[in-house]
Design a protein around this motif. Structure first.
Motif, PDB file in Angstrom:
ATOM      1  N   GLN A   1       4.961  -6.754   5.518  1.00 29.01           N
ATOM      2  CA  GLN A   1       6.217  -6.740   4.763  1.00 29.01           C
ATOM      3  C   GLN A   1       7.361  -7.401   5.525  1.00 29.01           C
ATOM      4  O   GLN A   1       8.024  -8.308   5.011  1.00 29.01           O
ATOM      5  N   TYR A   2       7.596  -6.956   6.749  1.00 32.08           N
ATOM      6  CA  TYR A   2       8.695  -7.556   7.505  1.00 32.08           C
ATOM      7  C   TYR A   2       8.341  -8.935   8.055  1.00 32.08           C
ATOM      8  O   TYR A   2       9.166  -9.848   8.008  1.00 32.08           O
ATOM      9  N   PRO A   3       7.131  -9.139   8.594  1.00 37.35           N
ATOM     10  CA  PRO A   3       6.795 -10.474   9.107  1.00 37.35           C
ATOM     11  C   PRO A   3       7.013 -11.587   8.091  1.00 37.35           C
ATOM     12  O   PRO A   3       7.433 -12.685   8.441  1.00 37.35           O
ATOM     13  N   TYR A   4       6.729 -11.326   6.806  1.00 40.30           N
ATOM     14  CA  TYR A   4       6.956 -12.332   5.762  1.00 40.30           C
ATOM     15  C   TYR A   4       8.273 -12.097   5.012  1.00 40.30           C
ATOM     16  O   TYR A   4       9.035 -13.027   4.771  1.00 40.30           O
ATOM     17  N   GLY A   5       8.511 -10.845   4.613  1.00 41.10           N
ATOM     18  CA  GLY A   5       9.651 -10.537   3.758  1.00 41.10           C
ATOM     19  C   GLY A   5      10.950 -10.311   4.501  1.00 41.10           C
ATOM     20  O   GLY A   5      12.010 -10.245   3.875  1.00 41.10           O
ATOM     21  N   GLY A   6      10.882 -10.182   5.841  1.00 40.38           N
ATOM     22  CA  GLY A   6      12.117 -10.005   6.598  1.00 40.38           C
ATOM     23  C   GLY A   6      13.028 -11.217   6.499  1.00 40.38           C
ATOM     24  O   GLY A   6      14.237 -11.109   6.718  1.00 40.38           O
ATOM     25  N   PHE A   7      12.450 -12.368   6.178  1.00 33.75           N
ATOM     26  CA  PHE A   7      13.252 -13.576   5.936  1.00 33.75           C
ATOM     27  C   PHE A   7      13.412 -13.706   4.430  1.00 33.75           C
ATOM     28  O   PHE A   7      12.508 -14.133   3.726  1.00 33.75           O
ATOM     29  N   ILE A   8      14.558 -13.304   3.930  1.00 33.29           N
ATOM     30  CA  ILE A   8      14.766 -13.149   2.484  1.00 33.29           C
ATOM     31  C   ILE A   8      14.616 -14.457   1.730  1.00 33.29           C
ATOM     32  O   ILE A   8      14.278 -14.466   0.542  1.00 33.29           O
ATOM     33  N   LEU A   9      14.845 -15.599   2.396  1.00 31.80           N
ATOM     34  CA  LEU A   9      14.654 -16.879   1.728  1.00 31.80           C
ATOM     35  C   LEU A   9      13.182 -17.101   1.395  1.00 31.80           C
ATOM     36  O   LEU A   9      12.845 -17.760   0.406  1.00 31.80           O
TER      37      LEU A   9
ATOM     38  N   THR B   1      -6.862  -2.750  15.783  1.00 35.68           N
ATOM     39  CA  THR B   1      -6.030  -1.964  16.697  1.00 35.68           C
ATOM     40  C   THR B   1      -4.654  -2.594  16.869  1.00 35.68           C
ATOM     41  O   THR B   1      -4.432  -3.754  16.531  1.00 35.68           O
ATOM     42  N   SER B   2      -3.740  -1.812  17.431  1.00 33.29           N
ATOM     43  CA  SER B   2      -2.379  -2.300  17.640  1.00 33.29           C
ATOM     44  C   SER B   2      -1.684  -1.468  18.701  1.00 33.29           C
ATOM     45  O   SER B   2      -2.092  -0.348  19.007  1.00 33.29           O
ATOM     46  N   GLU B   3      -0.629  -2.037  19.225  1.00 30.09           N
ATOM     47  CA  GLU B   3       0.306  -1.285  20.044  1.00 30.09           C
ATOM     48  C   GLU B   3       1.381  -0.703  19.138  1.00 30.09           C
ATOM     49  O   GLU B   3       1.418  -0.956  17.930  1.00 30.09           O
ATOM     50  N   LYS B   4       2.281   0.056  19.715  1.00 33.06           N
ATOM     51  CA  LYS B   4       3.410   0.622  18.997  1.00 33.06           C
ATOM     52  C   LYS B   4       4.355  -0.491  18.548  1.00 33.06           C
ATOM     53  O   LYS B   4       4.509  -1.512  19.213  1.00 33.06           O
ATOM     54  N   GLY B   5       4.984  -0.309  17.393  1.00 26.81           N
ATOM     55  CA  GLY B   5       6.071  -1.191  16.998  1.00 26.81           C
ATOM     56  C   GLY B   5       5.720  -2.180  15.904  1.00 26.81           C
ATOM     57  O   GLY B   5       4.756  -2.022  15.155  1.00 26.81           O
ATOM     58  N   LEU B   6       6.519  -3.249  15.836  1.00 29.00           N
ATOM     59  CA  LEU B   6       6.408  -4.274  14.798  1.00 29.00           C
ATOM     60  C   LEU B   6       5.450  -5.355  15.288  1.00 29.00           C
ATOM     61  O   LEU B   6       5.861  -6.340  15.890  1.00 29.00           O
ATOM     62  N   THR B   7       4.161  -5.164  15.050  1.00 33.76           N
ATOM     63  CA  THR B   7       3.145  -6.008  15.684  1.00 33.76           C
ATOM     64  C   THR B   7       2.421  -6.941  14.724  1.00 33.76           C
ATOM     65  O   THR B   7       1.721  -7.841  15.167  1.00 33.76           O
ATOM     66  N   PHE B   8       2.514  -6.723  13.422  1.00 35.21           N
ATOM     67  CA  PHE B   8       1.807  -7.521  12.422  1.00 35.21           C
ATOM     68  C   PHE B   8       0.294  -7.454  12.640  1.00 35.21           C
ATOM     69  O   PHE B   8      -0.414  -8.421  12.456  1.00 35.21           O
TER      70      PHE B   8
END
Length: 833
Positions: free
Chosen positions: A692-700, A817-824
């Motif tokens: 969501q944020y990796p793509y949608g964080g850029f509103i354009l 798997t992932s680490e904590k946070g905004l990792t995509f």
């Protein structure tokens, strides 16, 4: 040591628990809540100090699994503090039981009484040196225990043994049944924090007619016109204004064991505070001075300034948002047709595109109500860019695809555009090129016609253009498509098809499958935090005037749209192979390892997803087969049959008469159904959430609102569009305030907590005593590690152009798997955020 305990007829136990967290989210909802909590802490601490000094804080009694025997009370040894902590901290206590194994048998359960006024989180009990056993006996608890006076029956916990109902040791049968009855409740009254009841209700708490009439909303569920999955019952009273609507409040009952854990509570609260502070700070920056909900950005550069790096302001909060992944390498790749098309295969919503089977595209809307909704696109318009193929030939070769939101939005378009026309229902046709990438051929923009006694669709077709005002019109047409896609993604792909549809399974499981049941142990990790995050969503995301209504095109009709789409929801089709076949994105192929051939070989969501699906199904098959050797065993399991009956008839009651429901009479039906539940809750949710944020964080790149139609030639707006394309784009899409609302929320929802448990992991290694089950689960984890390597290798293959695309953004969202946070990346076990 074993002989010593046996001679003294003593068993030594080790109890692990955690104290209440001071930053528990429900205690800091308001400033008043914090103050009230502090007063309670002081008063309860004084009372509990007396119990601590008497060494009578917590008592436990063992229950035999092999004899009709219950042991004497045993008390925890050591200093017991009741002051809530800021950090999660496990505390260990010894406990000694008077227990003669020869006379009383092997323990199989225990009851516990909390004599303190403050609840605590019971993690586990371990019995050491139990005669006749080579290893310690584990009781995995993971439950909040309140003062014993709030319970009608003693709290009971079972060992990590696993039994189907008819194999339950006789001394435990009644305890097993009584515990399930407690969890079902009696269906009456308002549920309190300490209750442990799982029950069903309709979505009648989204509106707030008590505050204002314009905040009233349809009840979803319980009717043919607005069907919906059920949510957890709270028992709150109806509003005076509408007896069918539940009275809102700042706290929604969720069984306490479904609340976030200590770590996640603190981190989630911190994220909310930081996000709110950031939004307030932005509102006071020159960039957004005198902001109104109608004001748009003045330039693309102004949007980029949202992600500029600033020094930390007073209080330690950042001014800027993190840079979204889609613009970390290239700031302009999002504008290309290649990236526009690639994100349909590897973006935030990669599960909607279909292979085109017939041209022109057909509508399923009732023509007697909606008139002629047939597409106005022509073969000549498409064949301009079909590289010499005819439309008919391209369809036969499976090279035409469609992203079709026409029917979804057309039914609501009249109301959405009621005051000011601003939105279209869209169809987008794409062509599969020789290099495996997609090329958009045409976009159809349709409005609902209700004039001069005629109904139908007013449609226009926009074709690709590389320069001039035609290029601007094409860019705006793509924006309208993405606005449709953003709404569908958030309401259907994300909310409805993961969060909402899973909740009835959670409720039914807790009501019907004992913790001793093999299916409970299989499915339980995939329910973690879901009811809690759904309750939070009903408070601030999907509620009347909540985030979705404020910042998405669908506005106050958002949840009605999701209800309309639920009518077509089919449980078996949620399995990835079935979904791909239904959308024409795959065909059955017996020569393929998984029996499928992808129509687009480089389809990242499908390629990665199928590997994960296969791993899940193999794990489920190995596990379930340990307990169900035949179809008859499935049919004779009374808890299993009651569970499935309730899922269908209560949890998804509005669809209960659909013929596609599995009958749950065969082992294959059980394996497929459990695999589908796990897929929905884990990998599928990850695929539609953490991008969501990796793509949608850029509103354009992913606007959520359109505020005007494409200007017509001869109007001032058209002249402006010719002179200033950026201005025209920004005046069409999401404005400033709604952008901040959207970004603040999806940043939080795209993050992993530090205590997240990922697919192939368990939060306790002693979740079962069955060695064969543990070995099968280990193989599952090893397979996921292998898949992770495969995904990484594919992302580095230059021949797979859809893996990274013009934005140079690798498709990592299904890395397990992932680490904590905004990792995509990272697949949590459950719909946990």
């Amino acid at each position: 040591m074993r002989r010593l305990f046996h001679r003294r007829k003593k068993l030594k136990g080790r109890v692990v628990l955690m104290h209440k967290n001071l930053l528990d989210a429900k205690n800091v909802s308001t400033v008043r809540g914090v103050v009230d909590t502090s007063r309670c802490i002081l008063s309860s601490t004084l009372i509990d100090t007396l119990s601590a000094f008497s060494n009578r804080c917590v008592s436990i009694r063992l229950i035999s699994a092999t004899r009709a025997a219950v042991g004497k009370k045993a008390y925890l040894k050591g200093v017991f503090t009741t002051i809530p902590t800021l950090e999660p901290e496990e505390c260990e206590f010894d406990v000694y039981f008077d227990w003669d194994v020869e006379e009383m048998g092997i323990p199989g359960a225990f009851t516990i009484k909390n004599h303190l006024t403050v609840e605590f989180f019971l993690v586990s009990l371990t019995l050491e040196d139990v005669p006749t056993r080579e290893e310690p006996m584990h009781f995995v608890c993971n439950s909040w225990v309140y003062n014993h006076f709030v319970y009608t029956e003693d709290r009971i916990f079972f060992s990590n043994e696993t039994y189907v109902p008819n194999e339950t040791p006789v001394p435990l049968v009644n305890y097993r049944e009584e515990e399930l009855q407690i969890l079902r409740g009696n269906g009456k009254g308002k549920l309190k924090q300490y209750h442990r009841v799982y029950d069903y209700d309709v979505y009648n708490d989204l509106g707030n007619p008590h505050t204002s009439g314009h905040l009233a909303r349809q009840v979803l569920g319980g009717s043919d016109t607005h069907p919906y999955p059920r949510r957890g019952r709270t028992g709150r009273k109806p509003t005076i204004e509408d007896c069918n609507s539940e009275r809102p409040g700042h706290r929604i009952y969720v069984p306490r064991d479904e609340h976030f854990g200590h770590l996640k509570s603190s981190e989630f609260l911190s994220s909310v505070i930081k996000s709110s502070a950031r939004k307030v700070l932005h509102l006071h920056k020159p960039l957004l001075d005198s902001i109104t909900s109608k004001e748009e950005f003045n330039s693309f550069d102004e949007v980029h300034k949202l992600f500029d790096v600033h020094e930390l302001c007073e209080g330690g909060f950042e001014h800027s948002f993190p840079v979204p992944h889609v613009i970390r390498v290239s700031k302009s790749a999002w504008m290309t047709d290649e990236e526009f098309a690639r994100e349909m295969l590897a973006g935030a919503n990669p599960c909607t595109i279909r292979c085109l089977q017939k041209f022109p595209p057909q509508s399923k809307l009732d023509s007697s109500v909606h008139g002629d909704q047939t597409s106005k696109m022509t073969e000549q318009q498409l064949e301009i860019n079909l590289e010499g193929l005819t439309v008919d030939k391209a369809i036969k070769c499976r090279r035409l695809f469609i992203l079709d939101y026409h029917d979804v939005f057309m039914s609501f378009l009249g109301r959405i555009n009621e005051d000011t026309p601003k939105a279209y229902a869209t169809r987008t046709i794409l062509f599969l090129k020789d290099d495996g990438t997609l090329k958009p051929l045409a976009i159809e923009l349709s409005l609902s016609q209700h004039s001069s006694g005629q109904v139908g669709a007013l449609s226009k077709v926009v074709l690709p253009a590389e320069k001039g005002v035609e290029n601007t019109i094409w860019l705006l047409a793509k924006a309208h498509v993405i606005v449709n896609d953003s709404c569908y993604h958030q309401l259907i792909s994300h909310w409805l098809n993961t969060h909402a549809v899973i909740e009835p399974f959670i409720i039914a499981t807790n009501r019907n499958l004992s913790v001793l049941h093999p299916l409970h142990k299989l499915l339980f990790p995939h329910y973690r935090d879901t009811m809690n995050i759904n309750a939070l969503a009903r408070q601030s995301l999907i509620n009347a005037d909540g985030t979705i209504e404020q910042s998405f095109l669908s506005g106050k009709y958002s949840m009605e749209i999701s209800s309309a789409m639920y009518k077509d929801w089919v449980f078996p089709d949620q399995a990835l192979p079935a979904d791909l076949i239904k959308r024409g994105m795959a065909i059955e192929d017996s020569s393929s390892p998984n029996g499928l051939g992808l129509v687009i070989e480089d389809y990242p969501f499908a390629v990665d997803g199928l590997e994960i699906w296969d791993a899940i199904k193999i794990w489920v098959q190995e596990y379930v087969s340990l307990y169900y050797p035949t179809d008859v065993a499935v049919q004779q399991d009374t808890e299993l049959q009651a569970w499935w009956k309730e899922v269908v008839e209560k949890g998804h009651a509005d669809l209960k008469d659909k013929p596609w429901w599995p009958k749950m009479k065969t082992l294959e039906e059980l394996i497929q159904s459990c695999s589908t539940i796990i897929w929905i809750a884990s990998a599928f949710h990850a695929a539609v959430n953490f991008g969501q944020y990796p793509y949608g964080g850029f509103i354009l790149n992913r606007p959520t609102l359109s505020r005007r139609l494409i200007p017509e030639k001869g109007t001032p707006e058209y002249d402006e569009m010719e002179k200033n394309p950026e201005k025209a784009y920004l005046r069409t899409i999401t404005p400033k305030y709604e952008t901040l609302v959207d970004l603040s929320v999806i940043e939080i929802l795209s993050k992993h907590a530090s205590d997240e448990v990922y697919l192939g992991q368990r939060d306790n290694p002693n979740w079962t005593s069955n060695r064969r089950a543990i070995e099968a689960f280990k193989r599952f984890g090893e397979k996921l590690s292998e898949i992770e390597k495969n995904i990484s290798e594919r992302n580095h293959d230059p021949n797979l152009k859809n893996r990274t695309g013009p934005a140079h953004l690798p498709y990592t969202v299904l890395l397990p798997t992932s680490e904590k946070g905004l990792t995509f990346r990272g697949i949590p076990n459950s719909v946990s955020i």
